[in-house]
Design a protein around this motif. Structure first.
Motif, PDB file in Angstrom:
ATOM      1  N   ARG A 153    -127.458 -32.086 -42.442  1.00 26.40           N
ATOM      2  CA  ARG A 153    -128.074 -32.640 -41.234  1.00 26.40           C
ATOM      3  C   ARG A 153    -127.975 -31.651 -40.070  1.00 26.40           C
ATOM      4  NH1 ARG A 153    -126.749 -39.066 -40.528  1.00 26.40           N
ATOM      5  NH2 ARG A 153    -127.174 -39.717 -42.660  1.00 26.40           N
ATOM      6  N   GLN A 154    -126.818 -31.010 -39.945  1.00 25.99           N
ATOM      7  CA  GLN A 154    -126.673 -30.070 -38.838  1.00 25.99           C
ATOM      8  C   GLN A 154    -127.569 -28.854 -39.022  1.00 25.99           C
ATOM      9  OE1 GLN A 154    -126.363 -30.116 -35.849  1.00 25.99           O
ATOM     10  NE2 GLN A 154    -124.160 -30.169 -35.443  1.00 25.99           N
ATOM     11  N   ARG A 155    -127.767 -28.414 -40.250  1.00 26.12           N
ATOM     12  CA  ARG A 155    -128.683 -27.296 -40.479  1.00 26.12           C
ATOM     13  C   ARG A 155    -130.121 -27.693 -40.167  1.00 26.12           C
ATOM     14  NH1 ARG A 155    -127.632 -25.196 -46.260  1.00 26.12           N
ATOM     15  NH2 ARG A 155    -126.245 -26.983 -46.560  1.00 26.12           N
ATOM     16  N   VAL A 156    -130.484 -28.935 -40.474  1.00 19.86           N
ATOM     17  CA  VAL A 156    -131.810 -29.431 -40.070  1.00 19.86           C
ATOM     18  C   VAL A 156    -131.916 -29.430 -38.546  1.00 19.86           C
ATOM     19  CG1 VAL A 156    -133.342 -31.440 -40.027  1.00 19.86           C
ATOM     20  CG2 VAL A 156    -132.160 -30.809 -42.142  1.00 19.86           C
ATOM     21  N   ALA A 157    -130.857 -29.881 -37.877  1.00 19.39           N
ATOM     22  CA  ALA A 157    -130.875 -29.918 -36.407  1.00 19.39           C
ATOM     23  C   ALA A 157    -130.999 -28.520 -35.809  1.00 19.39           C
ATOM     24  CB  ALA A 157    -129.612 -30.607 -35.897  1.00 19.39           C
ATOM     25  N   ILE A 158    -130.357 -27.529 -36.429  1.00 15.84           N
ATOM     26  CA  ILE A 158    -130.491 -26.154 -35.940  1.00 15.84           C
ATOM     27  C   ILE A 158    -131.915 -25.663 -36.144  1.00 15.84           C
ATOM     28  CG2 ILE A 158    -129.761 -23.776 -36.344  1.00 15.84           C
ATOM     29  CD1 ILE A 158    -126.965 -24.913 -37.031  1.00 15.84           C
ATOM     30  N   ALA A 159    -132.487 -25.942 -37.313  1.00 17.23           N
ATOM     31  CA  ALA A 159    -133.881 -25.561 -37.544  1.00 17.23           C
ATOM     32  C   ALA A 159    -134.801 -26.207 -36.517  1.00 17.23           C
ATOM     33  CB  ALA A 159    -134.303 -25.951 -38.963  1.00 17.23           C
ATOM     34  N   ARG A 160    -134.575 -27.475 -36.235  1.00 21.67           N
ATOM     35  CA  ARG A 160    -135.381 -28.170 -35.219  1.00 21.67           C
ATOM     36  C   ARG A 160    -135.246 -27.491 -33.853  1.00 21.67           C
ATOM     37  NH1 ARG A 160    -133.491 -34.122 -33.903  1.00 21.67           N
ATOM     38  NH2 ARG A 160    -131.716 -32.859 -33.190  1.00 21.67           N
ATOM     39  N   ALA A 161    -134.028 -27.088 -33.496  1.00 21.04           N
ATOM     40  CA  ALA A 161    -133.805 -26.442 -32.203  1.00 21.04           C
ATOM     41  C   ALA A 161    -134.556 -25.123 -32.084  1.00 21.04           C
ATOM     42  CB  ALA A 161    -132.311 -26.215 -31.985  1.00 21.04           C
ATOM     43  N   LEU A 162    -134.828 -24.490 -33.233  1.00 26.42           N
ATOM     44  CA  LEU A 162    -135.446 -23.163 -33.219  1.00 26.42           C
ATOM     45  C   LEU A 162    -136.956 -23.180 -33.384  1.00 26.42           C
ATOM     46  CD1 LEU A 162    -132.874 -21.369 -35.538  1.00 26.42           C
ATOM     47  CD2 LEU A 162    -133.096 -21.083 -33.066  1.00 26.42           C
ATOM     48  N   VAL A 163    -137.533 -24.333 -33.678  1.00 26.19           N
ATOM     49  CA  VAL A 163    -138.932 -24.358 -34.120  1.00 26.19           C
ATOM     50  C   VAL A 163    -139.899 -23.863 -33.053  1.00 26.19           C
ATOM     51  CG1 VAL A 163    -139.456 -26.763 -33.476  1.00 26.19           C
ATOM     52  CG2 VAL A 163    -140.598 -25.720 -35.464  1.00 26.19           C
ATOM     53  N   ASN A 164    -139.589 -24.039 -31.789  1.00 29.23           N
ATOM     54  CA  ASN A 164    -140.463 -23.550 -30.713  1.00 29.23           C
ATOM     55  C   ASN A 164    -140.023 -22.192 -30.161  1.00 29.23           C
ATOM     56  OD1 ASN A 164    -142.330 -25.667 -30.733  1.00 29.23           O
ATOM     57  ND2 ASN A 164    -141.059 -26.931 -29.388  1.00 29.23           N
ATOM     58  N   GLU A 165    -139.161 -21.495 -30.912  1.00 30.29           N
ATOM     59  CA  GLU A 165    -138.642 -20.185 -30.501  1.00 30.29           C
ATOM     60  C   GLU A 165    -138.144 -20.214 -29.046  1.00 30.29           C
ATOM     61  OE1 GLU A 165    -140.548 -16.613 -32.620  1.00 30.29           O
ATOM     62  OE2 GLU A 165    -142.234 -17.954 -32.216  1.00 30.29           O
ATOM     63  N   PRO A 166    -137.126 -21.018 -28.774  1.00 24.30           N
ATOM     64  CA  PRO A 166    -136.677 -21.226 -27.396  1.00 24.30           C
ATOM     65  C   PRO A 166    -136.030 -19.975 -26.809  1.00 24.30           C
ATOM     66  CG  PRO A 166    -135.100 -22.161 -28.919  1.00 24.30           C
ATOM     67  CD  PRO A 166    -136.281 -21.744 -29.750  1.00 24.30           C
ATOM     68  N   ASN A 177    -118.328 -32.619 -36.395  1.00 17.15           N
ATOM     69  CA  ASN A 177    -118.344 -33.646 -37.433  1.00 17.15           C
ATOM     70  C   ASN A 177    -118.428 -33.069 -38.836  1.00 17.15           C
ATOM     71  OD1 ASN A 177    -118.172 -35.810 -35.686  1.00 17.15           O
ATOM     72  ND2 ASN A 177    -120.381 -36.036 -35.473  1.00 17.15           N
ATOM     73  N   LEU A 178    -118.115 -31.768 -39.003  1.00 17.17           N
ATOM     74  CA  LEU A 178    -118.333 -31.104 -40.278  1.00 17.17           C
ATOM     75  C   LEU A 178    -117.020 -30.729 -40.956  1.00 17.17           C
ATOM     76  CD1 LEU A 178    -121.246 -28.675 -39.300  1.00 17.17           C
ATOM     77  CD2 LEU A 178    -121.379 -31.067 -40.035  1.00 17.17           C
ATOM     78  N   ASP A 179    -117.059 -30.700 -42.295  1.00 19.27           N
ATOM     79  CA  ASP A 179    -115.904 -30.210 -43.035  1.00 19.27           C
ATOM     80  C   ASP A 179    -115.906 -28.682 -43.027  1.00 19.27           C
ATOM     81  OD1 ASP A 179    -117.773 -29.358 -44.961  1.00 19.27           O
ATOM     82  OD2 ASP A 179    -117.407 -31.079 -46.273  1.00 19.27           O
ATOM     83  N   THR A 180    -114.904 -28.091 -43.659  1.00 24.13           N
ATOM     84  CA  THR A 180    -114.742 -26.645 -43.582  1.00 24.13           C
ATOM     85  C   THR A 180    -115.925 -25.889 -44.176  1.00 24.13           C
ATOM     86  OG1 THR A 180    -112.339 -26.823 -43.638  1.00 24.13           O
ATOM     87  CG2 THR A 180    -113.281 -24.704 -44.271  1.00 24.13           C
ATOM     88  N   ALA A 181    -116.395 -26.317 -45.343  1.00 24.43           N
ATOM     89  CA  ALA A 181    -117.505 -25.618 -45.995  1.00 24.43           C
ATOM     90  C   ALA A 181    -118.769 -25.689 -45.151  1.00 24.43           C
ATOM     91  CB  ALA A 181    -117.764 -26.214 -47.383  1.00 24.43           C
ATOM     92  N   ALA A 182    -119.060 -26.858 -44.606  1.00 26.72           N
ATOM     93  CA  ALA A 182    -120.248 -27.009 -43.767  1.00 26.72           C
ATOM     94  C   ALA A 182    -120.113 -26.215 -42.476  1.00 26.72           C
ATOM     95  CB  ALA A 182    -120.486 -28.481 -43.462  1.00 26.72           C
ATOM     96  N   THR A 183    -118.893 -26.180 -41.922  1.00 31.18           N
ATOM     97  CA  THR A 183    -118.657 -25.392 -40.714  1.00 31.18           C
ATOM     98  C   THR A 183    -118.952 -23.924 -40.971  1.00 31.18           C
ATOM     99  OG1 THR A 183    -117.015 -26.906 -39.803  1.00 31.18           O
ATOM    100  CG2 THR A 183    -116.886 -24.609 -39.086  1.00 31.18           C
ATOM    101  N   LEU A 184    -118.541 -23.418 -42.113  1.00 31.17           N
ATOM    102  CA  LEU A 184    -118.797 -22.009 -42.430  1.00 31.17           C
ATOM    103  C   LEU A 184    -120.289 -21.730 -42.552  1.00 31.17           C
ATOM    104  CD1 LEU A 184    -115.921 -21.320 -44.990  1.00 31.17           C
ATOM    105  CD2 LEU A 184    -116.061 -20.600 -42.594  1.00 31.17           C
ATOM    106  N   ASP A 185    -121.054 -22.673 -43.104  1.00 34.18           N
ATOM    107  CA  ASP A 185    -122.508 -22.513 -43.171  1.00 34.18           C
ATOM    108  C   ASP A 185    -123.111 -22.404 -41.774  1.00 34.18           C
ATOM    109  OD1 ASP A 185    -122.638 -22.567 -45.935  1.00 34.18           O
ATOM    110  OD2 ASP A 185    -123.031 -24.730 -46.041  1.00 34.18           O
ATOM    111  N   VAL A 186    -122.659 -23.279 -40.872  1.00 34.32           N
ATOM    112  CA  VAL A 186    -123.180 -23.260 -39.509  1.00 34.32           C
ATOM    113  C   VAL A 186    -122.766 -21.977 -38.786  1.00 34.32           C
ATOM    114  CG1 VAL A 186    -123.030 -24.398 -37.252  1.00 34.32           C
ATOM    115  CG2 VAL A 186    -123.370 -25.755 -39.329  1.00 34.32           C
ATOM    116  N   LEU A 187    -121.531 -21.542 -38.995  1.00 36.88           N
ATOM    117  CA  LEU A 187    -121.073 -20.294 -38.386  1.00 36.88           C
ATOM    118  C   LEU A 187    -121.925 -19.113 -38.846  1.00 36.88           C
ATOM    119  CD1 LEU A 187    -117.184 -20.605 -38.587  1.00 36.88           C
ATOM    120  CD2 LEU A 187    -118.637 -20.880 -36.587  1.00 36.88           C
ATOM    121  N   ARG A 188    -122.281 -19.100 -40.112  1.00 37.46           N
ATOM    122  CA  ARG A 188    -123.132 -18.019 -40.625  1.00 37.46           C
ATOM    123  C   ARG A 188    -124.482 -18.011 -39.914  1.00 37.46           C
ATOM    124  NH1 ARG A 188    -127.241 -18.326 -43.758  1.00 37.46           N
ATOM    125  NH2 ARG A 188    -126.738 -20.454 -44.438  1.00 37.46           N
ATOM    126  N   ILE A 189    -125.060 -19.193 -39.725  1.00 39.02           N
ATOM    127  CA  ILE A 189    -126.360 -19.266 -39.053  1.00 39.02           C
ATOM    128  C   ILE A 189    -126.250 -18.789 -37.612  1.00 39.02           C
ATOM    129  CG2 ILE A 189    -128.163 -20.845 -38.252  1.00 39.02           C
ATOM    130  CD1 ILE A 189    -127.529 -22.545 -40.772  1.00 39.02           C
TER     131      ILE A 189
END
Length: 249
Positions: A153-166, A177-189
């Motif tokens: 869900r958070q990766r979808v939210a990040i994609a949404r935030a970027l769609v208009n190239e802000p 609200n994320l566990d360790t594995a999900a946090t690492l994914d978000v940190l990478r992005i």
């Protein structure tokens, strides 16, 4: 750090809630400049005013006093309609609780801001699918939020935030609200966005998130108490955000 290069500027920013003995000085005479391409992390204890500051910078709340400028335009005096247009075109928001529309698929959630900004349905869907692919969710494009994990869900939210190239992405406790594995994914992005030159302001309690920033500001009782530049020599990509995400015009 020059005013001409600042994507966001705040001058004498104040936000009060309540009155009399119940008065809360959530943000108290804050000055801030965020240059283009900088990743700024804001840390501090709960209730220190971090999230309120972010909402003021993005035009989600109006200040009690002071000025907010985005890309050289003062926004705290704009009408509600003009403020909404500015947010759609210039600011991408990422929230701790995701704020996805539960009745829409992942792709529909991402493309919604592009449609509101006047993109054609075809172009909005193209951009949504490219972004979902970049955050590793192309295979979940048709899934409703209820069928996605918190990290997805958070990766979808990040994609949404970027769609208009802000011009700037404002993230409020994006890993809260994320566990360790999900946090690492978000940190990478976020690190990829930083390397591509995207301006980011991230409110966080997580030192791992703050460590990805160029600059760390600490808040207490509505005021800045420290402002530190971090690892200024770390390399950046040269292609820009559009190149990284494969969006183009």
């Amino acid at each position: 750090m020059t005013m001409s290069g600042a994507v966001i500027r705040a001058r004498g920013l104040v936000k009060h809630f309540g009155r009399g003995q119940s008065l809360v000085r959530a943000v108290d005479e804050v000055d801030l400049e965020v240059p283009e391409g900088q990743t700024l992390a804001v840390m501090g204890p709960s209730g220190c005013g971090k999230s309120t500051l972010l909402h003021l910078l993005g035009g989600l709340e109006r200040p009690t006093a002071g000025e907010v400028w985005v890309a050289g335009r003062r926004i705290d005096t704009l009408s509600e309609r003009a403020l909404a247009r500015m947010r759609r075109r210039s600011v991408g928001f990422v929230f701790q609780s995701f704020h996805l529309v539960e009745e829409l698929s992942a792709a529909e959630n991402v493309e919604l801001p592009a449609l509101l900004a006047g993109r054609s349905p075809r172009e909005a869907r193209r951009r949504a699918m490219l972004l979902l692919d970049r955050v590793g969710l192309a295979g979940r494009a048709r899934h409703l939020p209820a069928r996605l994990s918190g990290g997805q869900r958070q990766r979808v939210a990040i994609a949404r935030a970027l769609v208009n190239e802000p011009l700037v992405v404002l993230a409020d406790e994006p890993t809260g609200n994320l566990d360790t594995a999900a946090t690492l994914d978000v940190l990478r992005i976020f690190e990829e966005l930083r390397a591509a030159g995207q301006t980011l302001v991230i409110v966080t309690h997580d030192e791992r998130v703050a460590a990805t920033a160029d600059r760390l500001v600490s808040m207490r009782d509505g005021m800045f108490v420290d402002d530190t530049h971090l690892a200024a020599a770390r390399p950046r990509g040269l292609g820009g955000l559009g190149g990284l995400l494969g969006l183009g015009d």
